[in-house]
Design an enzyme around this catalytic site. Structure first.
Site, PDB file in Angstrom:
ATOM      1  CG  ASP A  15      70.358  23.062  45.746  1.00 48.88           C
ATOM      2  OD1 ASP A  15      70.135  24.047  46.479  1.00 48.88           O
ATOM      3  OD2 ASP A  15      70.628  21.936  46.191  1.00 48.88           O
ATOM      4  CG  HIS A  30      67.249  33.065  47.170  1.00 49.44           C
ATOM      5  ND1 HIS A  30      67.521  31.757  46.878  1.00 49.44           N
ATOM      6  CD2 HIS A  30      67.077  33.118  48.526  1.00 49.44           C
ATOM      7  CE1 HIS A  30      67.512  31.037  47.999  1.00 49.44           C
ATOM      8  NE2 HIS A  30      67.251  31.849  49.010  1.00 49.44           N
ATOM      9  CG  LEU A  62      60.280  26.855  26.849  1.00 51.69           C
ATOM     10  CD1 LEU A  62      60.993  25.528  26.556  1.00 51.69           C
ATOM     11  CD2 LEU A  62      61.266  27.802  27.553  1.00 51.69           C
TER      12      LEU A  62
END
Ligand code: IPE
Ligand code: IPE
Ligand code: MG
Length: 246
Positions: A24, A41, A135
């Protein structure tokens, strides 16, 4: 600095197996620079790379990133289009690097409702990285926790109607098995950037006992060092799960 923190994490021992992140603050990062939200973004992509590399270095097994919420459809159409465009570009551009790093990509959320081209490139990314073992990267796309729980309830009701189970036999494990996150353990640690202290409809069921970590750092400024600081903070905590410890 980052290597010192990593060294300390290793000395401490157990690393959170599953880390979830609410990425955020992109809009505020852009506003502070007099730029359009879209630029925030775009800048956030670098932080995505950072957190993935940091997670690999620290030995985190599962990393879940909240990239687009169900509620984010209420943003201006131009911003949504920019986000979808970035997602598509990310999937195309990063897939080789992710594969090289041993990252296997999965998604949670109502992915079917994404624009066709974004959906296709995400599907390709999943296919392309399948079988990697370093991962597990879970992208939450068009995800909302309440919607996920409603979907699970509906699926359970349908299976009861088909006679596959008794309503009385529906327990926590049965509901859990219908969530998007069924294959993975619950997050051990949640990181939220930009100082907001709320869950914003993210993994409500799954985070019943997750340790919460809020940092004022805006997402585009987040580095692996910030991830390591969060892991160190987690390692200092005592998780009780309702029990008492002696
Ligand atoms: C997070 O940054 C990215 C998404 C929700 C897609 P924001 O766009 O929410 O940034 P702020 O909260 O307005 O600063
Ligand atoms: C949560 O951030 C969603 C994502 C990070 C994708 P928001 O910025 O949308 O959440 P609110 O509106 O501040 O609760
Ligand atoms: Mg926000």
């Amino acid at each position: 600095m980052a290597t010192e923190l990593l060294e300390q994490i290793r000395l401490n021992g157990a690393v959170p197996r599953h880390v979830a992140v609410i990425m955020d603050g992109n809009g505020r990062w852009a506003r502070a620079r007099g730029k359009p939200r879209y630029e925030g973004h775009r800048a956030g992509m670098k932080a995505v790379r950072e957190v993935i590399e940091g997670a690999v270095e620290a030995g985190v097994e599962i990393l879940t990133l909240f990239a687009f919420s169900h509620e984010n459809w209420q943003r201006p159409a131009r911003e949504i289009a920019a986000l979808m465009n970035l997602l598509e570009r990310y999937a195309k551009k990063e897939k080789h690097e992710l594969k090289r790093q041993g990252v296997e990509v999965h998604v949670i959320g109502e992915v079917e409702a994404l624009p066709d081209s974004a959906r296709a490139s995400v599907a390709d990314l999943i296919e392309f990285t399948r079988g990697r073992r370093t991962l597990t990267l879970i992208l939450a796309l068009n995800y909302g926790s309440r919607g996920e729980l409603v979907r699970a309830a509906r699926r359970l009701a349908q299976s009861a109607l088909r006679g596959e189970r008794e309503p009385a036999a529906i327990d926590e494990a049965a509901l859990r098995a219908e969530l998007y996150t069924a294959p993975w353990p619950d997050p051990d640690l949640l990181i939220r950037t930009s100082g907001e202290r709320r869950l914003s409809n993210f993994l409500l069921w799954q985070m019943a006992y997750t340790e919460l970590y809020v940092t004022p750092v805006l997402w585009p400024d987040f580095t692996r060092q910030d991830l390591f600081a969060a892991i160190l903070d987690y390692q200092r905590r005592e998780r009780r799960f309702g029990k008492v410890t002696v």
